[in-house]
Design an enzyme around this catalytic site. Structure first.
Site, mmCIF file in Angstrom:
data_model
loop_
_atom_site.group_PDB
_atom_site.id
_atom_site.type_symbol
_atom_site.label_atom_id
_atom_site.label_comp_id
_atom_site.label_asym_id
_atom_site.label_seq_id
_atom_site.Cartn_x
_atom_site.Cartn_y
_atom_site.Cartn_z
ATOM 1 N N HIS A 64 18.444 10.125 16.607
ATOM 2 C CA HIS A 64 20.039 10.163 16.549
ATOM 3 C C HIS A 64 20.738 11.417 16.514
ATOM 4 O O HIS A 64 21.767 11.662 17.113
ATOM 5 C CB HIS A 64 20.251 9.120 15.399
ATOM 6 C CG HIS A 64 20.190 7.810 15.816
ATOM 7 N ND1 HIS A 64 19.005 6.894 14.943
ATOM 8 C CD2 HIS A 64 20.314 6.992 16.611
ATOM 9 C CE1 HIS A 64 18.983 5.724 15.555
ATOM 10 N NE2 HIS A 64 19.980 5.658 16.488
ATOM 11 N N ASP A 88 22.977 -0.404 16.128
ATOM 12 C CA ASP A 88 22.382 -0.212 14.742
ATOM 13 C C ASP A 88 23.375 0.689 13.803
ATOM 14 O O ASP A 88 23.061 0.778 12.982
ATOM 15 C CB ASP A 88 21.122 0.207 15.190
ATOM 16 C CG ASP A 88 20.967 1.591 15.874
ATOM 17 O OD1 ASP A 88 21.236 2.630 15.528
ATOM 18 O OD2 ASP A 88 20.537 1.399 17.240
ATOM 19 N N ASP A 157 23.698 5.284 24.218
ATOM 20 C CA ASP A 157 22.683 5.045 23.002
ATOM 21 C C ASP A 157 22.101 3.254 23.749
ATOM 22 O O ASP A 157 22.442 2.487 22.837
ATOM 23 C CB ASP A 157 23.068 4.991 21.578
ATOM 24 C CG ASP A 157 22.017 4.792 20.892
ATOM 25 O OD1 ASP A 157 20.642 4.781 21.285
ATOM 26 O OD2 ASP A 157 21.916 4.475 19.551
ATOM 27 N N SER A 158 21.240 3.420 24.740
ATOM 28 C CA SER A 158 20.967 2.070 25.281
ATOM 29 C C SER A 158 19.634 1.636 24.934
ATOM 30 O O SER A 158 18.633 2.565 24.593
ATOM 31 C CB SER A 158 21.122 2.134 26.622
ATOM 32 O OG SER A 158 20.101 3.029 27.280
HETATM 33 N N1 SPD Z 1 11.905 2.390 24.723
HETATM 34 C C1 SPD Z 1 12.617 2.775 23.661
HETATM 35 C C2 SPD Z 1 13.997 3.271 23.771
HETATM 36 C C3 SPD Z 1 15.261 2.962 22.885
HETATM 37 C C4 SPD Z 1 16.227 3.859 23.118
HETATM 38 N N2 SPD Z 1 17.402 3.416 22.309
HETATM 39 C C5 SPD Z 1 17.314 3.327 21.066
HETATM 40 C C6 SPD Z 1 18.646 2.878 20.164
HETATM 41 C C7 SPD Z 1 18.580 3.586 18.737
HETATM 42 N N3 SPD Z 1 19.969 3.449 18.309
#
Ligand code: SPD
Length: 280
Positions: A64, A88, A157-158
């Site tokens: 993050h 989150d 943030d996917s």
């Molecule tokens: N392979 C998992 C990648 C996850 C990326 N996104 C995370 C979200 C956390 N806020």
């Protein structure tokens, strides 16, 4: 509570990770996905979406902080920030550390993720109570096509680029984000592993270059994401992403100006990657 060996099968990666000694704290199915909260002796609480680890209490700060602070230190005055995904709250927490930020719009398709985070991850979700924050339970790709304001910084943030998240890595989406940004605007997105998804990372860069004068790539090791050498793709209309223009004043556990400068791929490697000439 009985413990088990949690096996993460990430459909975007050629590997299965195993977390022995895990207990299940919570599981629910929303209209969008299955959300699980797990407890692990080393990683603490972990959130999985459709069986793929999204964060752990132990190491989420690396992800993050590195997703947020480079872009926010490159923009000279980041007042309006858009977060797509990130239900989150970890990305939101880092954005809100910047006193320059006046308003944050967080667009999350699955309100279940926000509720689960508020219940199990108070260290990540505290930002939802901040008066600067507006949450839209909606499709980020739709919202950017008709944005209520122009944003200085957009952060994606996917989850991995499969299913509903795939559109968030498309050239059309990047074009819409570019239009939704101010003239000094910056977009940053998580963009998967340089080890497992090299051609995908290169393609993300090429798509960004269609819509932004500057695109670049920096990395951070992350133990709990398949492929581990994680990439962040950043695109900018004006400012070089490699150079922080504001001194770091926000409290962080890892990010610093020195980390920022060292995180970018060497230009020779970067050029070969984008040209499709890296082979690993
Ligand atoms: N392979 C998992 C990648 C996850 C990326 N996104 C995370 C979200 C956390 N806020």
């Amino acid at each position: 509570m009985p413990s088990f060996d949690f096996r993460e099968k990430d459909p975007f990666s050629p590997i299965v990770y195993s977390y022995p000694g895990t207990t299940l704290l919570h599981q629910e199915r929303t209209p969008y996905q299955e959300i699980a909260v797990l407890q692990h002796p080393h990683f603490g609480k972990m959130m999985a979406l459709d069986g793929v680890i999204q964060l752990t209490e132990r190491d989420e700060f690396f992800y993050h902080e590195m997703l947020v602070h480079p872009a926010l230190h490159v923009h000279p005055s980041p007042r309006q920030v858009l977060i797509i995904g990130g239900g989150d709250g970890g990305t939101l927490r880092e954005v809100l550390k910047h006193p320059e930020v006046q308003a944050v719009t967080l667009v999350e398709i699955d309100g279940g993720v926000i509720e689960v985070s508020k219940r199990f991850f108070p260290g990540l979700s505290q930002g939802f109570a901040d008066p600067r924050v507006k949450v839209l339970l909606d499709d980020g790709a739709k919202v950017v096509r008709d944005p209520p304001v122009r944003y200085d910084v957009a952060i994606v943030d996917s989850t991995d680029p499969v299913g509903a998240a795939e559109v968030l890595f498309s050239a059309e989406f990047y074009g819409a984000v570019a239009d939704a940004l101010t003239p000094q605007g910056i977009l940053v997105t998580q963009s998967e592993s340089l080890l497992f998804h090299l051609s995908f990372v290169a393609e993300v860069q090429r798509r960004l270059k269609h819509h932004f004068p500057i695109a670049d790539c920096y990395t951070q090791p992350l133990a709990t994401y398949a492929g581990n050498w994680w990439t962040f793709s950043i695109a900018s209309k004006t400012h070089s992403p490699r150079r922080p223009v504001r001194a770091q004043k926000v409290p962080t556990r890892y990010y610093s100006s020195a980390v920022h400068r060292k995180a970018f791929l060497p230009r020779s490697i970067y050029r070969r990657m984008v040209a499709g000439k890296l082979d690993w």
